[in-house]
Write a protein that holds these residues in place. Sequence first.
Motif, mmCIF file in Angstrom:
data_model
loop_
_atom_site.group_PDB
_atom_site.id
_atom_site.type_symbol
_atom_site.label_atom_id
_atom_site.label_comp_id
_atom_site.label_asym_id
_atom_site.label_seq_id
_atom_site.Cartn_x
_atom_site.Cartn_y
_atom_site.Cartn_z
ATOM 1 N N SER A 1 73.834 -7.248 9.633
ATOM 2 C CA SER A 1 72.900 -8.628 10.231
ATOM 3 C C SER A 1 73.907 -9.789 10.945
ATOM 4 C CB SER A 1 72.629 -9.424 9.264
ATOM 5 O OG SER A 1 71.506 -9.218 8.029
ATOM 6 N N MET B 1 72.523 -17.619 12.284
ATOM 7 C CA MET B 1 71.960 -17.483 11.332
ATOM 8 C C MET B 1 73.464 -16.377 11.200
ATOM 9 S SD MET B 1 69.000 -17.716 10.016
ATOM 10 C CE MET B 1 69.043 -16.097 9.438
ATOM 11 N N LEU B 2 74.569 -16.277 11.651
ATOM 12 C CA LEU B 2 75.888 -15.655 11.727
ATOM 13 C C LEU B 2 76.014 -16.681 9.891
ATOM 14 C CD1 LEU B 2 77.815 -15.917 15.048
ATOM 15 C CD2 LEU B 2 76.873 -14.165 13.373
ATOM 16 N N VAL C 1 70.182 -10.685 19.201
ATOM 17 C CA VAL C 1 69.182 -11.695 18.900
ATOM 18 C C VAL C 1 70.085 -12.481 20.546
ATOM 19 C CG1 VAL C 1 69.508 -13.673 17.669
ATOM 20 C CG2 VAL C 1 69.743 -12.011 16.433
ATOM 21 N N THR D 1 67.724 -7.393 10.856
ATOM 22 C CA THR D 1 67.693 -9.498 11.243
ATOM 23 C C THR D 1 66.969 -9.737 13.016
ATOM 24 O OG1 THR D 1 69.327 -8.833 9.591
ATOM 25 C CG2 THR D 1 69.841 -10.681 11.732
ATOM 26 N N GLY E 1 71.105 -17.054 16.540
ATOM 27 C CA GLY E 1 72.010 -16.154 15.915
ATOM 28 C C GLY E 1 72.892 -16.834 15.341
ATOM 29 N N GLN F 1 65.152 -12.415 13.260
ATOM 30 C CA GLN F 1 65.433 -14.015 13.726
ATOM 31 C C GLN F 1 65.200 -13.997 15.590
ATOM 32 O OE1 GLN F 1 66.897 -16.533 12.237
ATOM 33 N NE2 GLN F 1 66.753 -14.729 10.649
ATOM 34 N N SER G 1 67.327 -18.573 21.283
ATOM 35 C CA SER G 1 68.205 -16.792 20.583
ATOM 36 C C SER G 1 69.841 -17.667 20.136
ATOM 37 C CB SER G 1 67.822 -16.650 22.469
ATOM 38 O OG SER G 1 66.530 -15.608 21.824
ATOM 39 N N LEU H 1 72.955 -10.351 15.386
ATOM 40 C CA LEU H 1 73.251 -12.286 15.395
ATOM 41 C C LEU H 1 74.647 -11.794 16.867
ATOM 42 C CD1 LEU H 1 73.538 -13.536 11.717
ATOM 43 C CD2 LEU H 1 71.378 -13.580 13.651
#
Length: 397
Positions: free
Chosen positions: A52, A340-341, A60, A107, A337, A111, A333, A56
């Motif tokens: 993931s 979500m890291l 992403v 992921t 990204g 995302q 985006s 990201l």
Amino acid sequence: MPRSLVLLFACASGLSVANVYYAQPLLDALAADFGISHAAAGGVITATQVGSVLALLLLVPLGDLLPRRRLMLAQLMALAAALAGVCMASTALALMAGMLAVGMLGTAMTQGLIAYAASAAVEAERGRVVGAAQSGVVAGLLLARVFAGLVADRAGWRGVYAASAAIMLVLAVLLWRRLPSLLVQADSRAPRFAYARLIASMFTLLRRNRVLQVRGVIALLMFAVFSTFWSALVFLLSAPPYGYSHGAIGAFGLVGLAGALAAARAGNWADRGHAQATSAAALLLMPLSWLLLALAPHSLPALIAGIVALDLAVQALHVTNQSMILRSDGAHSRLIGAYMLFYAVGSGAGALAATTIYAQAGWNGVCLLGGGLSLIALMFWAVTKWPVRIAKVAGPI
């Protein structure tokens, strides 16, 4: 945005993210099949979260550079291939490699779809649309446990990943037929960067955007809490006094679904200017939920109530976070990204810590970990709330 498109985003997001969570109720089966310990089995979850993080960082942000429809379809096909690889894994190393790829591509799809939905929505409805898409994600990650448990009881854990590979192929056809004409404008607005500059710009956003920084740290802590609970639950429920099957353990995802879907309203509240009040309520509810979960070895009603409370708190906070950082009209985006890291790091660390602590200190140790992280998240928000409010009044960050 038409309701049918919002529903498609929600369903596609849920089906994509489910792939990252199928392994959680199957950890004991994986440990037995590959001859590894429960603590080592937690590395399966960590491998997906490492994937993931890589997604990201590397995949992403491509949504701000390439046509998103084509990008998502390519990622879906690659995800189906990765799921097939997990299904056929014959060694623990091959399993970890497959899980890494599933984490990356699942992921990236999830995302990317949320950023896609945010770009297509007008500002006045962005919180609602993101909240709906996030509800799909929540439903996917919780129902993934139900699906995995039921299929594993009948076809083994390999059957879970074989079925999901087929589902991804069907989803690719649906997206190909439904998305093109409605989202051309969102694609055309995306700035064109060289790939290296695109990745670097994500860290520039992180460095300059205080809301992203604060909400990212909160996300790291809350998803460490979330992963701590769900990663350790399988060990509690598969042992005495419960001794539940995989299907029964997976069904507990339905309990969490009730609270998590209620949290979808948090996007509407954020649109109306109540983001901080929602955050306060969610952050207070998280440590309280662990008081109930501490009673889980002796009380099934307390376990159920604790799951509802924890999922309601975490998902309301997650929707609020995303609504706050996606208020701008561009770079969705990269913003997703970067945010979500923090989620990926928190989830991976929570899974590894939970399985390790459960092996050493049992369920009581897991509850101390989850409750302690919840209190840290609450204190961090309290300390940073005032500067964030000043930044909001002063203008966009």
